[in-house]
Design an enzyme around this catalytic site. Sequence first.
Site, PDB file in Angstrom:
ATOM      1  N   ASP A  58       0.856  -1.188   0.000  1.00 46.72           N
ATOM      2  CA  ASP A  58       0.000   0.000   0.000  1.00 46.72           C
ATOM      3  C   ASP A  58       0.891   1.236   0.000  1.00 46.72           C
ATOM      4  OD1 ASP A  58      -2.257   1.845   0.779  1.00 46.72           O
ATOM      5  OD2 ASP A  58      -3.271  -0.071   1.108  1.00 46.72           O
ATOM      6  N   HIS A 116      -3.791   6.313   3.296  1.00 42.62           N
ATOM      7  CA  HIS A 116      -4.411   5.032   2.974  1.00 42.62           C
ATOM      8  C   HIS A 116      -3.701   3.870   3.654  1.00 42.62           C
ATOM      9  CE1 HIS A 116      -5.894   1.708   0.370  1.00 42.62           C
ATOM     10  NE2 HIS A 116      -6.986   2.439   0.359  1.00 42.62           N
ATOM     11  N   SER A 161     -11.483  -0.846   0.329  1.00 46.55           N
ATOM     12  CA  SER A 161     -10.112  -0.955   0.847  1.00 46.55           C
ATOM     13  C   SER A 161     -10.129  -1.408   2.298  1.00 46.55           C
ATOM     14  CB  SER A 161      -9.397   0.399   0.759  1.00 46.55           C
ATOM     15  OG  SER A 161      -8.930   0.649  -0.535  1.00 46.55           O
TER      16      SER A 161
END
Length: 445
Positions: free
Chosen positions: A185, A216, A364
Site C-alpha cells: 500500500d 491510505h 479498501s
Amino acid sequence: MNKPGKPRWIRLWLRIGLAALLALAAGLSTSTVSARNDNDAEPVMQKEPEAKRRLLVMLHLPAPHFRPDVSYSGGYSNDVSRTARRRIAEELARVHGLKLLEDWPMPVLNVDCFVMEETETTSEAQIMEILSKDARVAWVQTINTFDAQAKNDPLFPVQPANKYWQLDDVRKIATGRNVVVAVIDSGVEIKHPDLVGQISLNQNFIDGNPYVGETHGTGVAGVIAARAGNGIGIEGIAPDTRVMALRACWQEPENKTRCNSFTLGKALNFALTQGVQVINMSLSGPPDRLLKQLLDAAISRNIKIVGAMDPKRADGGFPASHPGVFAVADSKTTLLANDILVAPGRDIPTTAPGARWNFVSGSSYSAAHISGMMALLSELKPSASLAQVRADLVVNPVNQSDANISGQVNLCATLHRVTHKCACSCQLATPAASALPSTTLATHP
C-alpha cells in the site's frame, strides 16, 4: 580657455546615429505592443507535453543452479551476472530507441525486470512485438496504474466490527499471534501511537520518493493490527499480528493513492521471499501479466491474498478478480457474485497520519477487515489449504433486512466451525449462515 569643439562632421554623424537608435527603439516598442494585442485577440494554445510511455521488459535469469544469487531476497549485491544482464538491457534499449530507467530482479519468477521509456515515434505495439521475439526476453508489457479503493479504545465502541464481529469475544479465541500480514500500500506511519510495535518491517519500493506515513496505508494497517487495550484509539481485528509495511503506492493531491505494475511487482516479489502468511492489496486496476504470475506464485505457496473490489469494474477489478484471491466488497456494493466476501466498509474509525484517527469508507477497509480475519485463521490453522480456508468461511444471507450485515462474513460462526469453541457463537452453517462454495478457488502450480 575654451576647449575646441568637435568637428562639425562628427557632430552631424552623432545626430544621425542617435535618430536611428530612437527610431529602432520605437519600432521595437510598436512591434511588441502589436504582438501582445494579437495574442490577446487570438491566444496561442500551448500543447502540454504528452507523458512518455513506459514498458516493462523482462529478461530471463539463468537457471537457479547456475546462479550465485539463489538466496536473493531484494538486492543485487550477490548477483555477479547483474552487469551482463544490464548490458543486454542497455543494448535492447539502444537498438529500439528506448531509454533504460531502472531495474529490479524478480527471482520468484526467474526474471529481471527493466523499466524502459519510449523516446522515438515507433508505435508501442510495434516495439513490444519486436522485443517479444528476442530470445533473451521473457515478455514485455505496459506499466498499468492501480488505485486504492477508498473514499474518504475510545473509538472501539463505534467500530462496526465490534458490533457485527463481536471482537471482545473473538479475542478469547485468537488474536493473530505469530502471524505476519504484508500490507502492500502507501506508507504506514510507523510511530503512530496505535501502531507502535505493530510493524515488523517497513520497506520502500518507490525510487526517488522517501518513505513517509500516508493516509491510505496507515488506515489499512490500523484496521488490521491496531494495538488493543492501550487506552487510545481503536483495536485491530488481529491486534497481535505484525504488519510488514511495503510501500508500493504513493499519495497524490486530494489524498488519491496510486501504484503501478513495477512498484507492486517489486513489493510482491519481496513479500514472497519473507514468509508472510497474508497479503493485503486494497487496490484495483486492469489485469497485469507480471502481477498475475507473482500472485500465482503466492497462491502456490498457500499465502492468503486479499483484494479490494472496484465497484466501477464489471469483474470487480484486478487483483480481486484473479482466481485464488479472496475478493472483498463493502456492504453497500450491489450485484455481488456468490464468492465475494462482504465486510464492514462504511464509516470505519481507523488510524491516520499525524498521530490522529479518522473515519473512512470503501472496500479498501473491507479488505483490511478480511485480512485481519485471515490472520486469526492463520493462527488457528496455519497449515490449512486455501480451499479449506474458503470452505470454513460462513456468511450471512444476502436477503437480511439489516443492510449493514447482509452478505457479510460471520466471523464468530467461522471461528466456531474452525475450533468448535463457543466463545461468541455456536451457530453452525445453516440456510441463514452458509459456507462459501470452495469450487471458486483456483490454484496455479
